[in-house]
Design a protein around this motif. Structure first.
Motif, PDB file in Angstrom:
ATOM      1  N   ASP A  20      57.749  46.202  15.380  1.00 24.46           N
ATOM      2  CA  ASP A  20      57.320  47.601  15.341  1.00 24.46           C
ATOM      3  C   ASP A  20      57.674  48.355  16.627  1.00 24.46           C
ATOM      4  O   ASP A  20      57.494  49.562  16.697  1.00 24.46           O
ATOM      5  CB  ASP A  20      55.823  47.714  15.052  1.00 24.46           C
ATOM      6  CG  ASP A  20      54.967  47.052  16.114  1.00 24.46           C
ATOM      7  OD1 ASP A  20      55.375  45.993  16.637  1.00 24.46           O
ATOM      8  OD2 ASP A  20      53.881  47.578  16.409  1.00 24.46           O
ATOM      9  N   ASN A  43      58.048  46.267  10.090  1.00 24.37           N
ATOM     10  CA  ASN A  43      56.845  45.459   9.872  1.00 24.37           C
ATOM     11  C   ASN A  43      57.127  44.414   8.790  1.00 24.37           C
ATOM     12  O   ASN A  43      58.135  44.479   8.081  1.00 24.37           O
ATOM     13  CB  ASN A  43      55.638  46.341   9.514  1.00 24.37           C
ATOM     14  CG  ASN A  43      55.830  47.122   8.242  1.00 24.37           C
ATOM     15  OD1 ASN A  43      55.958  46.553   7.167  1.00 24.37           O
ATOM     16  ND2 ASN A  43      55.847  48.447   8.361  1.00 24.37           N
ATOM     17  N   MET A  66      52.146  43.247  14.577  1.00 18.13           N
ATOM     18  CA  MET A  66      52.722  44.405  13.903  1.00 18.13           C
ATOM     19  C   MET A  66      51.693  44.983  12.939  1.00 18.13           C
ATOM     20  O   MET A  66      50.772  44.274  12.523  1.00 18.13           O
ATOM     21  CB  MET A  66      53.962  43.999  13.103  1.00 18.13           C
ATOM     22  CG  MET A  66      55.085  43.413  13.903  1.00 18.13           C
ATOM     23  SD  MET A  66      56.493  42.959  12.871  1.00 18.13           S
ATOM     24  CE  MET A  66      55.852  41.536  11.968  1.00 18.13           C
ATOM     25  N   ASP A  70      51.214  41.417   9.745  1.00 20.00           N
ATOM     26  CA  ASP A  70      51.614  40.948  11.076  1.00 20.00           C
ATOM     27  C   ASP A  70      52.492  39.697  10.961  1.00 20.00           C
ATOM     28  O   ASP A  70      52.741  39.189   9.874  1.00 20.00           O
ATOM     29  CB  ASP A  70      50.402  40.717  11.972  1.00 20.00           C
ATOM     30  CG  ASP A  70      49.536  39.539  11.530  1.00 20.00           C
ATOM     31  OD1 ASP A  70      49.949  38.764  10.657  1.00 20.00           O
ATOM     32  OD2 ASP A  70      48.426  39.412  12.073  1.00 20.00           O
TER      33      ASP A  70
END
Length: 131
Positions: A20, A43, A66, A70
């Motif tokens: 990100d 992402n 992120m 994530d």
């Protein structure tokens, strides 16, 4: 007809970059674009959607922290999939204690590299994982 990202239509290996932080993505792009075909997503959700469209990278470089999905959830999704689980993964993290972080990761990955990373070491690692 194969997609433009299929392995048969590429002369370079395909690396999926997931982060990100725009500055990290630009740095990775600068370091790797000469030797590899790159696909960039901000992402894990975007990256999973791209892969679910039939795209298969040769290697993935992903951040751990992120939005939306994530790095941990992204890796979990890949490693529990029969289709994606053998793709080499390099995780990037700005976490203070990488050893503590490694113990918390429930799934296998190929390398956890701290941010900021050494470009030469990253390129050598990628070359070794893809050979």
């Amino acid at each position: 007809m194969p997609s433009p990202n299929s392995r048969t239509n590429r002369d370079k290996k395909l690396i999926l970059l997931v982060d990100d932080e725009i500055t990290v993505l630009k740095l990775l792009e600068f370091i790797l674009k000469k030797d590899y075909h790159l696909v960039i997503h901000n992402n894990g959700l975007e990256a999973i959607s791209w892969m679910d469209e039939g795209n298969m990278p040769d290697l993935i470089i992903s951040d751990l922290e992120m939005p939306y999905v994530d790095g941990l959830d992204f890796v979990r999704s890949l490693k529990t999939s029969g289709y994606y689980r053998d793709i080499p993964i390099i995780l990037l993290s700005a976490a203070y204690s990488l050893e503590d972080l490694v113990q918390k990761l429930p799934y296998n990955f190929d390398l956890l590299m701290p941010k900021p990373f050494n470009p030469t070491k990253l390129k050598d690692t990628i070359q070794n994982l893809l050979s």
